[in-house]
Structure formats: C-alpha cells, structure tokens
Design a protein around this motif. Structure first.
Motif, PDB file in Angstrom:
ATOM      1  N   SER A 196      58.079  -3.988  36.915  1.00  0.00           N
ATOM      2  CA  SER A 196      56.712  -4.455  37.028  1.00  0.00           C
ATOM      3  C   SER A 196      55.730  -3.344  36.703  1.00  0.00           C
ATOM      4  N   ALA A 197      54.679  -3.728  36.066  1.00  0.00           N
ATOM      5  CA  ALA A 197      53.591  -2.800  35.771  1.00  0.00           C
ATOM      6  C   ALA A 197      52.436  -3.168  36.690  1.00  0.00           C
ATOM      7  N   SER A 198      51.601  -2.213  36.976  1.00  0.00           N
ATOM      8  CA  SER A 198      50.463  -2.503  37.840  1.00  0.00           C
ATOM      9  C   SER A 198      49.449  -3.349  37.075  1.00  0.00           C
ATOM     10  N   GLN A 199      48.626  -4.026  37.832  1.00  0.00           N
ATOM     11  CA  GLN A 199      47.606  -4.886  37.218  1.00  0.00           C
ATOM     12  C   GLN A 199      46.623  -4.048  36.414  1.00  0.00           C
ATOM     13  N   ASN A 200      46.377  -2.816  36.832  1.00  0.00           N
ATOM     14  CA  ASN A 200      45.476  -1.936  36.076  1.00  0.00           C
ATOM     15  C   ASN A 200      46.062  -1.620  34.697  1.00  0.00           C
ATOM     16  N   ASP A 201      47.383  -1.381  34.633  1.00  0.00           N
ATOM     17  CA  ASP A 201      48.025  -1.118  33.347  1.00  0.00           C
ATOM     18  C   ASP A 201      47.938  -2.326  32.429  1.00  0.00           C
ATOM     19  N   ILE A 202      48.129  -3.497  33.002  1.00  0.00           N
ATOM     20  CA  ILE A 202      48.068  -4.725  32.199  1.00  0.00           C
ATOM     21  C   ILE A 202      46.651  -4.953  31.684  1.00  0.00           C
ATOM     22  N   ASN A 203      45.663  -4.751  32.545  1.00  0.00           N
ATOM     23  CA  ASN A 203      44.264  -4.911  32.106  1.00  0.00           C
ATOM     24  C   ASN A 203      43.902  -3.880  31.042  1.00  0.00           C
ATOM     25  N   ALA A 204      44.402  -2.657  31.182  1.00  0.00           N
ATOM     26  CA  ALA A 204      44.141  -1.628  30.171  1.00  0.00           C
ATOM     27  C   ALA A 204      44.798  -2.008  28.846  1.00  0.00           C
ATOM     28  N   ALA A 205      45.963  -2.612  28.900  1.00  0.00           N
ATOM     29  CA  ALA A 205      46.635  -3.046  27.674  1.00  0.00           C
ATOM     30  C   ALA A 205      45.836  -4.145  26.981  1.00  0.00           C
ATOM     31  N   TYR A 206      45.292  -5.076  27.765  1.00  0.00           N
ATOM     32  CA  TYR A 206      44.435  -6.106  27.172  1.00  0.00           C
ATOM     33  C   TYR A 206      43.210  -5.475  26.521  1.00  0.00           C
ATOM     34  N   ARG A 207      42.618  -4.474  27.181  1.00  0.00           N
ATOM     35  CA  ARG A 207      41.446  -3.792  26.608  1.00  0.00           C
ATOM     36  C   ARG A 207      41.812  -3.062  25.323  1.00  0.00           C
ATOM     37  N   ASP A 208      42.989  -2.417  25.292  1.00  0.00           N
ATOM     38  CA  ASP A 208      43.410  -1.708  24.082  1.00  0.00           C
ATOM     39  C   ASP A 208      43.545  -2.648  22.897  1.00  0.00           C
ATOM     40  N   LEU A 209      43.950  -3.887  23.174  1.00  0.00           N
ATOM     41  CA  LEU A 209      44.107  -4.872  22.097  1.00  0.00           C
ATOM     42  C   LEU A 209      42.855  -5.724  21.905  1.00  0.00           C
ATOM     43  N   ASN A 210      41.765  -5.398  22.625  1.00  0.00           N
ATOM     44  CA  ASN A 210      40.496  -6.131  22.524  1.00  0.00           C
ATOM     45  C   ASN A 210      40.681  -7.620  22.815  1.00  0.00           C
ATOM     46  N   LEU A 211      41.375  -7.916  23.911  1.00  0.00           N
ATOM     47  CA  LEU A 211      41.645  -9.300  24.292  1.00  0.00           C
ATOM     48  C   LEU A 211      41.155  -9.577  25.702  1.00  0.00           C
ATOM     49  N   GLN A 212      40.954 -10.873  25.981  1.00  0.00           N
ATOM     50  CA  GLN A 212      40.639 -11.303  27.334  1.00  0.00           C
ATOM     51  C   GLN A 212      41.922 -11.291  28.171  1.00  0.00           C
ATOM     52  N   PRO A 213      41.823 -11.072  29.489  1.00  0.00           N
ATOM     53  CA  PRO A 213      43.027 -11.000  30.325  1.00  0.00           C
ATOM     54  C   PRO A 213      43.853 -12.274  30.392  1.00  0.00           C
ATOM     55  N   ASN A 214      43.330 -13.388  29.953  1.00  0.00           N
ATOM     56  CA  ASN A 214      44.098 -14.633  30.004  1.00  0.00           C
ATOM     57  C   ASN A 214      44.651 -15.022  28.629  1.00  0.00           C
ATOM     58  N   ALA A 215      44.777 -14.077  27.727  1.00  0.00           N
ATOM     59  CA  ALA A 215      45.259 -14.362  26.369  1.00  0.00           C
ATOM     60  C   ALA A 215      46.746 -14.725  26.399  1.00  0.00           C
ATOM     61  N   SER A 216      47.112 -15.600  25.485  1.00  0.00           N
ATOM     62  CA  SER A 216      48.512 -16.039  25.400  1.00  0.00           C
ATOM     63  C   SER A 216      49.325 -15.028  24.585  1.00  0.00           C
ATOM     64  N   LEU A 217      50.631 -15.227  24.584  1.00  0.00           N
ATOM     65  CA  LEU A 217      51.521 -14.340  23.841  1.00  0.00           C
ATOM     66  C   LEU A 217      51.241 -14.419  22.343  1.00  0.00           C
ATOM     67  N   GLU A 218      50.940 -15.613  21.851  1.00  0.00           N
ATOM     68  CA  GLU A 218      50.630 -15.763  20.426  1.00  0.00           C
ATOM     69  C   GLU A 218      49.362 -15.008  20.048  1.00  0.00           C
ATOM     70  N   GLU A 219      48.355 -15.047  20.923  1.00  0.00           N
ATOM     71  CA  GLU A 219      47.112 -14.305  20.665  1.00  0.00           C
ATOM     72  C   GLU A 219      47.367 -12.801  20.689  1.00  0.00           C
ATOM     73  N   VAL A 220      48.214 -12.359  21.604  1.00  0.00           N
ATOM     74  CA  VAL A 220      48.551 -10.940  21.695  1.00  0.00           C
ATOM     75  C   VAL A 220      49.255 -10.492  20.420  1.00  0.00           C
ATOM     76  N   LYS A 221      50.220 -11.299  19.950  1.00  0.00           N
ATOM     77  CA  LYS A 221      50.948 -10.963  18.722  1.00  0.00           C
ATOM     78  C   LYS A 221      49.998 -10.903  17.528  1.00  0.00           C
ATOM     79  N   SER A 222      49.135 -11.881  17.414  1.00  0.00           N
ATOM     80  CA  SER A 222      48.208 -11.934  16.283  1.00  0.00           C
ATOM     81  C   SER A 222      47.265 -10.736  16.290  1.00  0.00           C
ATOM     82  N   GLN A 223      46.705 -10.431  17.453  1.00  0.00           N
ATOM     83  CA  GLN A 223      45.782  -9.301  17.548  1.00  0.00           C
ATOM     84  C   GLN A 223      46.498  -7.985  17.291  1.00  0.00           C
ATOM     85  N   TYR A 224      47.727  -7.858  17.775  1.00  0.00           N
ATOM     86  CA  TYR A 224      48.504  -6.644  17.528  1.00  0.00           C
ATOM     87  C   TYR A 224      48.739  -6.451  16.033  1.00  0.00           C
TER      88      TYR A 224
END
Length: 106
Positions: free
Chosen positions: A39-67
């Motif tokens: 498990s990763a902390s919620q802060n790490d997960i939120n930072a990862a969303y920020r690094d990818l310029n995404l909202q915290p409720n983004a789906s896996l497909e959105e994460v892949k596309s943005q990456y």
C-alpha cells in the motif's frame, strides 16, 4: 575410518541444509516481490495524480492516456532539455506505476 565417515556425513548434511535455506529464501523473496497488497499512502497517490495532471478520481484508462501523452512530450530523446526531461520522465514513470498498481487493486 570413523572420522572420515563422520566428515562425509557432515558434508552431506551441510549441503542439504544449504540447499534448503537457498530455496527458502528464494521463495520468500519471490513471494514478497509479488505481493499486490503493497500500500502507498494517500499523499503519494495524490502526488502521483498531480504529476500526471489528473483529478484524483481518474480511471485507469485516463491515467494510461495521460501517461502516454506526457511521456511523448517529456521523453529525453525527443526534446532538447534532456536533463530536465529525464527527471520529469522518472517522476512520470513512478507516478504511472503507482497509480496503475493502486487502480488495479481497487
């Protein structure tokens, strides 16, 4: 003669123990590296969303596309600012790996 037999027996026992511990530790390492419950902390997960310029409720497909989009933009081989882009790509890769693991487990 008895000493020689005892030494051979001791060698066999030590060899069997060495093989046992080798397989024991390899199994332990292999099973720990394949745990999906890391498990990763919620802060790490939120930072990862920020690094990818995404909202915290983004789906896996959105994460892949943005990456994919950002990796094309910041890949060190495709841009002049290689040192800055190399650091940015490392952050993108780490963020993508974390989010992919997080979203697959939820």
């Amino acid at each position: 003669m008895i000493v020689w037999s005892a030494m051979l027996l001791l060698r066999k026992v030590l060899f069997i123990l060495a093989i046992y511990f080798l397989f024991y530790y390899l199994k332990k390492i292999f099973l720990e590296s394949n745990k999906t419950g890391i498990s990763a902390s919620q802060n790490d997960i939120n930072a990862a969303y920020r690094d990818l310029n995404l909202q915290p409720n983004a789906s896996l497909e959105e994460v892949k596309s943005q990456y994919r989009t950002l990796s094309k933009q910041y890949h060190p081989d495709t841009n002049v600012k290689k040192k800055q882009n190399a650091e940015k790509m490392q952050n993108l890769n780490a963020a993508y790996a974390l989010l992919k693991k997080h979203l697959k487990n939820t």
